[in-house]
Each structure stands twice: as C-alpha cells, then as structure tokens.
Design an enzyme around this catalytic site. Structure first.
Site, PDB file in Angstrom:
ATOM      1  N   SER A  85       0.794  -1.240   0.000  1.00  0.00           N
ATOM      2  CA  SER A  85       0.000   0.000   0.000  1.00  0.00           C
ATOM      3  C   SER A  85       0.823   1.284   0.000  1.00  0.00           C
ATOM      4  O   SER A  85       0.281   2.356  -0.265  1.00  0.00           O
ATOM      5  CB  SER A  85      -0.915   0.022   1.223  1.00  0.00           C
ATOM      6  OG  SER A  85      -2.019  -0.796   0.990  1.00  0.00           O
ATOM      7  N   TYR A 210      -2.574  -2.187 -10.624  1.00  0.00           N
ATOM      8  CA  TYR A 210      -2.670  -2.054  -9.167  1.00  0.00           C
ATOM      9  C   TYR A 210      -1.949  -3.214  -8.467  1.00  0.00           C
ATOM     10  O   TYR A 210      -1.170  -3.011  -7.534  1.00  0.00           O
ATOM     11  CB  TYR A 210      -4.145  -1.982  -8.739  1.00  0.00           C
ATOM     12  CG  TYR A 210      -4.307  -2.059  -7.242  1.00  0.00           C
ATOM     13  CD1 TYR A 210      -3.952  -0.968  -6.438  1.00  0.00           C
ATOM     14  CD2 TYR A 210      -4.754  -3.223  -6.619  1.00  0.00           C
ATOM     15  CE1 TYR A 210      -4.061  -1.043  -5.047  1.00  0.00           C
ATOM     16  CE2 TYR A 210      -4.865  -3.302  -5.239  1.00  0.00           C
ATOM     17  CZ  TYR A 210      -4.506  -2.212  -4.469  1.00  0.00           C
ATOM     18  OH  TYR A 210      -4.598  -2.292  -3.102  1.00  0.00           O
ATOM     19  N   VAL A 280       1.279  -3.715   3.976  1.00  0.00           N
ATOM     20  CA  VAL A 280       1.229  -4.991   4.680  1.00  0.00           C
ATOM     21  C   VAL A 280       2.482  -5.842   4.474  1.00  0.00           C
ATOM     22  O   VAL A 280       2.645  -6.876   5.119  1.00  0.00           O
ATOM     23  CB  VAL A 280      -0.028  -5.825   4.313  1.00  0.00           C
ATOM     24  CG1 VAL A 280      -1.300  -5.158   4.824  1.00  0.00           C
ATOM     25  CG2 VAL A 280      -0.116  -6.084   2.821  1.00  0.00           C
TER      26      VAL A 280
HETATM   27  N1  GLN Z   1      -2.147  -5.814  -2.214  1.00  0.00           N
HETATM   28  C1  GLN Z   1      -2.898  -5.507  -1.048  1.00  0.00           C
HETATM   29  C2  GLN Z   1      -4.385  -5.450  -1.336  1.00  0.00           C
HETATM   30  O1  GLN Z   1      -4.783  -4.879  -2.317  1.00  0.00           O
HETATM   31  C3  GLN Z   1      -2.405  -4.222  -0.475  1.00  0.00           C
HETATM   32  C4  GLN Z   1      -2.770  -4.188   0.910  1.00  0.00           C
HETATM   33  C5  GLN Z   1      -2.024  -3.253   1.807  1.00  0.00           C
HETATM   34  O2  GLN Z   1      -0.788  -3.073   1.849  1.00  0.00           O
HETATM   35  N2  GLN Z   1      -2.831  -2.770   2.677  1.00  0.00           N
HETATM   36  O3  GLN Z   1      -5.167  -5.974  -0.567  1.00  0.00           O
END
Ligand code: GLN
Length: 348
Positions: A85, A210, A280
């Site tokens: 994120s 994304y 995350v």
């Molecule tokens: N790839 C994760 C998602 O889209 C990104 C989540 C994150 O870092 N909060 O759920």
C-alpha cells in the site's frame, strides 16, 4: 554530491564516510532503537497470500535520509520486500501530474474513512471512493495512470519509483500473480466503480497495474529515500533528480497525514505527527517536511495492518527529537546536533 556507492578497497573517502556515519550519535541512537524493539515479537505476518507469509519475523531495519542527503541505516536495510500500500501515495502523485488536481479529485476524494483499507464503501453523494489510500481509491487512482497499454503504464510507474529512490525496481512476480489470482475483493470494487463511472473500460488492465504496483520490491533504504524526496520538495536529495512536480508534493503529503496509516491514521497523527504510509509487507515510510525521510521495515503487523516495530520506532523518534509537525517545543534532543557527527553518507 554524496557518495552512495559504498566503499571499495582503497576508496578512502567512502571509508571515512562510513566510519563517520558508524560513530555518529544519530546512528548510535537508531541502533539503540533497533535493540530496544527487536524483542517485540507480537503481531502477525500478512498471510493472505502464501508468498508474504515467507517473511521472517526477525527482519528489522531502520533507515533515515536527511534532505541534504546524509544516510543513516541500521539492521536489515537491504532486505527486499513488497511495497504494497505504500505505493498508493506515490501513484496518487503521478495521477495528479497526469491529470491535474481537479480531475483527479472528481474521481477520488481525500476524506479519511475510519474503515479498513479493503472496505467496499463509496461516498453516497458523489460515488467517489473516499481517498487514494484505501484500496477502492487506489484502484481508481491507478486507473488514471496514462500509457498506451499495460506495459507502458507499468514502465511509467517503475520509472517514477526510480526517480524517488535512485535505483531500478523489479516486480515480485509470484506476489503479483497471487494478488491477481486471489484479489476478488479488489476486483469487485473495481467493477462497482465501473458501474458508477469512476473508472474507465480498462478495468482488468488497471487491476493488473494495481496488483503490480503493490508487488514492487523495495527495502528500508528505498522507503527512506521516497520520504526524503517528498520532505525535500520532490527532489531526490542524493541524485538531485526531481521525482514529482513541486506543486503536488503537498497533495501527496497531506493525504498521507490524514489517511496514510489505514484506520489508525488519527491516532498516528496524534501520537507521531509525521505524514506516513504503511504497507502490509511490513514497511513504513514517514517524513518530517524539510528535514528527514524515515523508512522502517519489520513484517510483524498489528490488527490494522501497520508494522508494530515501525510504529514504535517512529513514535520514539518523534518524541525524542520533537519531530511532531505540530510540536512548537523542541524535543529532548536536537536533530541537527545529533546528525552533525556525520558529514558523509552511510556505507551503502
Ligand atoms: N495488495 C494488497 C491489497 O490490495 C495491499 C494491501 C495493503 O498493503 N494494505 O489488498
């Protein structure tokens, strides 16, 4: 310009720099923080895809880069992990450069949600996702990245990260493929937003972008460079390259402050007071405008998805050096004095 290439044998300048940095009070302070919080082993490693669960709980790195290009790092600062994120803040900046403020704001708002990052909620009055840091808003923002096809759009994203960090970045392909294979919730949000005209027709290409942006590999040093570049008005303090137009730095940084730490953003701003973004993968990038960028990495996350050790490190730094942006008093320690011991860069 600072030497960041590391010390080869006989490269006296680099050697001097690295010795100076090793003994600088600020580096010793960071190394004490590392020891203080290494034993903290609460929290959990993200495991919504198997690749992320491979991270080791002991990984822990802290890097700080000043706006004049001094680099201080301790612990696992070269360990690569996926940016996740954290990418959202920087993609927001690129979308602003591609379309300008008004158009971007017509597709994504800048209001905190107080809800989890993957909540499926749009603003009822305008159908816009709430902000570029929740998944829905990040997907709408990714949709705005220009390019003739997916490859070109991804290249523009990777080139942008290179301007910020000063080095090439790769995608972690297994992470990308897993995110893509299992990201039904993100896919649902994208199609809901398509229904409301918030994203265009290239939904699958945008979702790929994304998932790819989340899978970009970085280390704690890169996160500190990302933040230091924003702290320095958009110019990478080591390479002197401009990464983002100056006028949009305030947009990115203010959304980081209000929405960057998921639904813990209010408490973070209250306690730490630094614009920041977490992911995350275990990274946090945080900045003190005009002074410093901080990158932390530790994959053990709290219930809201923020790195536990990273939170502690930023809290201590803010308190000890009086770095909260709304703090008018000085901290116990004066940052200028503590970094003054280093007149060069770390041995990077
Ligand atoms: N790839 C994760 C998602 O889209 C990104 C989540 C994150 O870092 N909060 O759920």
């Amino acid at each position: 310009m600072s030497n960041t290439t590391g010390s080869g044998m006989g490269d006296l300048q680099s050697l001097t720099n690295s010795i100076t940095a090793v003994t600088s009070p600020f580096r010793l302070y960071l190394s004490d923080l590392l020891q203080k919080y290494q034993p903290l082993d609460e929290g959990a490693i993200a495991d919504y895809i198997p690749e992320l669960a491979l991270a080791l709980p002991e990984w822990f790195g802290i890097c700080a880069v000043t706006t004049v290009g001094q680099i201080f790092e301790v612990g696992h600062c070269k360990q690569l992990f996926t940016i996740q994120s954290i990418s959202k803040a920087f993609i927001f900046g690129l979308a602003l450069e591609d379309h300008g403020r008004e158009y971007v704001n017509s597709k994504v708002s800048v209001e905190p949600t107080g809800e989890a990052f993957n909540s499926i909620v749009l603003d009822e009055a305008t159908n816009r996702p709430y902000n570029p840091m929740v998944n829905a808003g990040a997907i709408a923002t990714a949709d705005l990245i220009k390019g003739n096809n997916g490859t070109e759009r991804l290249k523009r994203v990777l080139d942008m990260f290179k301007r910020y960090t000063g080095r090439e970045h790769d995608i972690n392909v297994p992470v990308f493929l897993s995110e893509r294979a299992t990201g039904f919730r993100n896919r649902a949000m994208a199609y809901l937003m398509r229904n409301f005209g918030m994203v265009g027709d290239n939904i699958d290409e945008t979702l790929d972008l994304y998932f790819q942006q989340c899978s970009i590999m970085v280390n704690a040093h890169d996160l500190a460079m990302l933040a230091a570049t924003l702290a320095n008005g958009g110019i990478n303090p080591v390479t002197q390259e401009r990464a983002i137009q100056e006028q949009y730095v305030q947009d990115v940084v203010s959304v980081m402050l209000t929405c960057g730490m998921y639904d813990a953003s209010g408490e973070w701003t209250y306690r730490v007071g630094m614009p920041a973004k977490s992911g995350v993968g275990g990274g946090i990038t945080a900045l003190v405008p005009g002074q410093l960028g901080i990158g932390t990495f530790s994959p053990l996350l709290d219930a809201k998805g923020n790195s536990l050790r990273g939170l502690k490190v930023c809290e201590d730094l803010s308190r000890d050096f009086g770095l909260h942006i709304f703090n008018a008093a000085t901290g116990d320690r004066n940052l200028e004095e503590w970094i003054a011991g280093s007149n060069g860069t770390d041995d990077w």
